[in-house]
Write a protein that holds these residues in place. Structure first.
Motif, PDB file in Angstrom:
ATOM      1  N   ASP A   1     -11.871  25.758 -28.659  1.00 36.09           N
ATOM      2  CA  ASP A   1     -12.849  26.176 -27.658  1.00 36.09           C
ATOM      3  C   ASP A   1     -14.273  25.827 -28.089  1.00 36.09           C
ATOM      4  O   ASP A   1     -15.082  25.372 -27.284  1.00 36.09           O
ATOM      5  CB  ASP A   1     -12.736  27.677 -27.392  1.00 36.09           C
ATOM      6  CG  ASP A   1     -11.463  28.042 -26.646  1.00 36.09           C
ATOM      7  OD1 ASP A   1     -10.796  27.140 -26.106  1.00 36.09           O
ATOM      8  OD2 ASP A   1     -11.146  29.244 -26.597  1.00 36.09           O
ATOM      9  N   PHE A   2     -14.581  26.072 -29.358  1.00 34.22           N
ATOM     10  CA  PHE A   2     -15.915  25.746 -29.857  1.00 34.22           C
ATOM     11  C   PHE A   2     -16.219  24.265 -29.667  1.00 34.22           C
ATOM     12  O   PHE A   2     -17.264  23.902 -29.136  1.00 34.22           O
ATOM     13  CB  PHE A   2     -16.064  26.111 -31.336  1.00 34.22           C
ATOM     14  CG  PHE A   2     -17.367  25.630 -31.915  1.00 34.22           C
ATOM     15  CD1 PHE A   2     -18.525  26.370 -31.750  1.00 34.22           C
ATOM     16  CD2 PHE A   2     -17.443  24.417 -32.582  1.00 34.22           C
ATOM     17  CE1 PHE A   2     -19.740  25.917 -32.252  1.00 34.22           C
ATOM     18  CE2 PHE A   2     -18.653  23.957 -33.094  1.00 34.22           C
ATOM     19  CZ  PHE A   2     -19.807  24.707 -32.924  1.00 34.22           C
ATOM     20  N   TYR A   3     -15.308  23.389 -30.083  1.00 39.16           N
ATOM     21  CA  TYR A   3     -15.557  21.952 -29.959  1.00 39.16           C
ATOM     22  C   TYR A   3     -15.643  21.516 -28.500  1.00 39.16           C
ATOM     23  O   TYR A   3     -16.429  20.639 -28.152  1.00 39.16           O
ATOM     24  CB  TYR A   3     -14.504  21.144 -30.719  1.00 39.16           C
ATOM     25  CG  TYR A   3     -14.822  21.028 -32.185  1.00 39.16           C
ATOM     26  CD1 TYR A   3     -15.896  20.266 -32.629  1.00 39.16           C
ATOM     27  CD2 TYR A   3     -14.071  21.701 -33.141  1.00 39.16           C
ATOM     28  CE1 TYR A   3     -16.214  20.160 -33.975  1.00 39.16           C
ATOM     29  CE2 TYR A   3     -14.379  21.601 -34.496  1.00 39.16           C
ATOM     30  CZ  TYR A   3     -15.448  20.828 -34.897  1.00 39.16           C
ATOM     31  OH  TYR A   3     -15.771  20.732 -36.225  1.00 39.16           O
ATOM     32  N   GLN A   4     -14.830  22.132 -27.639  1.00 38.40           N
ATOM     33  CA  GLN A   4     -14.888  21.805 -26.215  1.00 38.40           C
ATOM     34  C   GLN A   4     -16.288  22.143 -25.675  1.00 38.40           C
ATOM     35  O   GLN A   4     -16.920  21.323 -25.013  1.00 38.40           O
ATOM     36  CB  GLN A   4     -13.816  22.600 -25.461  1.00 38.40           C
ATOM     37  CG  GLN A   4     -13.616  22.162 -24.038  1.00 38.40           C
ATOM     38  CD  GLN A   4     -12.506  21.155 -23.875  1.00 38.40           C
ATOM     39  OE1 GLN A   4     -12.175  20.401 -24.792  1.00 38.40           O
ATOM     40  NE2 GLN A   4     -11.922  21.121 -22.704  1.00 38.40           N
ATOM     41  N   LEU A   5     -16.755  23.349 -25.978  1.00 44.39           N
ATOM     42  CA  LEU A   5     -18.075  23.763 -25.498  1.00 44.39           C
ATOM     43  C   LEU A   5     -19.200  22.965 -26.141  1.00 44.39           C
ATOM     44  O   LEU A   5     -20.153  22.561 -25.471  1.00 44.39           O
ATOM     45  CB  LEU A   5     -18.282  25.262 -25.762  1.00 44.39           C
ATOM     46  CG  LEU A   5     -17.446  26.192 -24.902  1.00 44.39           C
ATOM     47  CD1 LEU A   5     -17.482  27.610 -25.456  1.00 44.39           C
ATOM     48  CD2 LEU A   5     -17.916  26.164 -23.453  1.00 44.39           C
ATOM     49  N   TRP A   6     -19.107  22.732 -27.440  1.00 39.99           N
ATOM     50  CA  TRP A   6     -20.164  22.002 -28.153  1.00 39.99           C
ATOM     51  C   TRP A   6     -20.327  20.591 -27.597  1.00 39.99           C
ATOM     52  O   TRP A   6     -21.455  20.154 -27.315  1.00 39.99           O
ATOM     53  CB  TRP A   6     -19.867  21.952 -29.648  1.00 39.99           C
ATOM     54  CG  TRP A   6     -20.927  21.194 -30.387  1.00 39.99           C
ATOM     55  CD1 TRP A   6     -20.868  19.895 -30.809  1.00 39.99           C
ATOM     56  CD2 TRP A   6     -22.227  21.668 -30.746  1.00 39.99           C
ATOM     57  NE1 TRP A   6     -22.049  19.540 -31.417  1.00 39.99           N
ATOM     58  CE2 TRP A   6     -22.908  20.610 -31.392  1.00 39.99           C
ATOM     59  CE3 TRP A   6     -22.881  22.879 -30.580  1.00 39.99           C
ATOM     60  CZ2 TRP A   6     -24.201  20.743 -31.872  1.00 39.99           C
ATOM     61  CZ3 TRP A   6     -24.173  22.998 -31.061  1.00 39.99           C
ATOM     62  CH2 TRP A   6     -24.818  21.934 -31.704  1.00 39.99           C
ATOM     63  N   THR A   7     -19.228  19.857 -27.436  1.00 42.69           N
ATOM     64  CA  THR A   7     -19.341  18.475 -26.955  1.00 42.69           C
ATOM     65  C   THR A   7     -19.860  18.431 -25.516  1.00 42.69           C
ATOM     66  O   THR A   7     -20.638  17.542 -25.169  1.00 42.69           O
ATOM     67  CB  THR A   7     -18.006  17.705 -27.066  1.00 42.69           C
ATOM     68  OG1 THR A   7     -16.976  18.412 -26.364  1.00 42.69           O
ATOM     69  CG2 THR A   7     -17.600  17.505 -28.519  1.00 42.69           C
ATOM     70  N   VAL A   8     -19.450  19.392 -24.703  1.00 48.10           N
ATOM     71  CA  VAL A   8     -19.948  19.430 -23.323  1.00 48.10           C
ATOM     72  C   VAL A   8     -21.446  19.728 -23.301  1.00 48.10           C
ATOM     73  O   VAL A   8     -22.218  19.054 -22.606  1.00 48.10           O
ATOM     74  CB  VAL A   8     -19.156  20.456 -22.478  1.00 48.10           C
ATOM     75  CG1 VAL A   8     -19.854  20.721 -21.144  1.00 48.10           C
ATOM     76  CG2 VAL A   8     -17.735  19.961 -22.253  1.00 48.10           C
ATOM     77  N   LYS A   9     -21.878  20.703 -24.077  1.00 48.16           N
ATOM     78  CA  LYS A   9     -23.304  21.045 -24.091  1.00 48.16           C
ATOM     79  C   LYS A   9     -24.144  19.893 -24.656  1.00 48.16           C
ATOM     80  O   LYS A   9     -25.222  19.598 -24.142  1.00 48.16           O
ATOM     81  CB  LYS A   9     -23.527  22.346 -24.873  1.00 48.16           C
ATOM     82  CG  LYS A   9     -23.005  23.552 -24.105  1.00 48.16           C
ATOM     83  CD  LYS A   9     -23.197  24.854 -24.834  1.00 48.16           C
ATOM     84  CE  LYS A   9     -22.539  25.973 -24.065  1.00 48.16           C
ATOM     85  NZ  LYS A   9     -23.399  27.106 -23.800  1.00 48.16           N
TER      86      LYS A   9
ATOM     87  N   THR B   1     -30.929  23.177 -27.301  1.00 49.21           N
ATOM     88  CA  THR B   1     -31.051  24.640 -27.330  1.00 49.21           C
ATOM     89  C   THR B   1     -31.130  25.238 -25.920  1.00 49.21           C
ATOM     90  O   THR B   1     -30.703  26.369 -25.713  1.00 49.21           O
ATOM     91  CB  THR B   1     -32.267  25.081 -28.165  1.00 49.21           C
ATOM     92  OG1 THR B   1     -33.429  24.391 -27.690  1.00 49.21           O
ATOM     93  CG2 THR B   1     -32.055  24.787 -29.640  1.00 49.21           C
ATOM     94  N   ASP B   2     -31.645  24.488 -24.939  1.00 49.07           N
ATOM     95  CA  ASP B   2     -31.627  24.958 -23.552  1.00 49.07           C
ATOM     96  C   ASP B   2     -30.199  25.127 -23.051  1.00 49.07           C
ATOM     97  O   ASP B   2     -29.911  26.019 -22.260  1.00 49.07           O
ATOM     98  CB  ASP B   2     -32.352  23.981 -22.617  1.00 49.07           C
ATOM     99  CG  ASP B   2     -33.862  24.067 -22.705  1.00 49.07           C
ATOM    100  OD1 ASP B   2     -34.379  24.848 -23.545  1.00 49.07           O
ATOM    101  OD2 ASP B   2     -34.521  23.338 -21.947  1.00 49.07           O
TER     102      ASP B   2
END
Length: 195
Positions: free
Chosen positions: A123-131, A143-144
């Protein structure tokens, strides 16, 4: 491939202390060269990449939207001959303290969903790459994006996210040991071709 780098990038390449960074640069430019061939264009030393979002070829009349990423031994690009907002991010999966990192980058909604799913690394990597991809596409500081609710990507590998008045199409991919996210503004139908 180093011979194809433009003057500015050749200078940057020589100054790089990391061989891995040099390899990543050359790999991304090789991918760029291959992608340009699909548009009947070639990459030669007379190109410019502005803010990692726009590629201008030597004839100055042909411009492309571009996003470049690299991690570990991988590089990826996304290229369009249309004036799109786009972003791509690839991350090599590594062991980290995901609970602490998630608290820093995730919204309350994302954190609540992560707790119910019990796979914080994925989940972390999914969210990180999307952001990270959204930051590139929207030209906003990463950071936004910590305030952008991207929880839909935890349920669907292809979804839409509304951010600052723009609807982005998000595609998440898994590659052995890597997570990839591609973000494109959704104002037009876009055909993605993987190379």
């Amino acid at each position: 491939m180093a011979a194809q780098l433009n003057e500015q990038e050749a200078h940057r390449y020589v100054l790089m202390k990391s061989k891995r960074k040099q390899q990543q640069m050359l790999l991304s430019r090789a991918l760029l060269s291959k992608a340009l061939a699909h548009f009947d264009c070639t990459l030669n030393r007379a190109y410019e990449i502005f803010n990692y979002t726009t590629l201008i070829l030597d004839n100055k009349s042909q411009t492309f939207a571009i996003s470049i990423t690299h991690s570990g031994d991988m590089a990826a690009i996304i290229l369009s001959d249309q004036p799109l907002r786009l972003g791509i991010d690839i991350e090599q999966i590594k062991k980290r303290n995901f609970a602490e990192l998630a608290k820093e980058i995730c919204t309350k909604t994302e954190l609540a969903l992560i707790k119910t799913r019990k796979n914080i690394e994925a989940d972390f990597y999914q969210l990180w790459t999307v952001k990270e991809s959204l930051a590139k596409a929207s030209l906003r500081p990463l950071t936004d994006l910590y305030q952008c609710d991207c929880s839909a990507v935890l349920m669907h590998d292809r979804t839409s996210i509304h951010w600052h008045g723009v609807i982005y199409t998000v595609t998440c991919l898994n590659l052995q040991g890597y997570k990839i996210a591609i973000v494109i503004d959704s104002k037009e139908k876009v055909l993605l071709k993987q190379i």
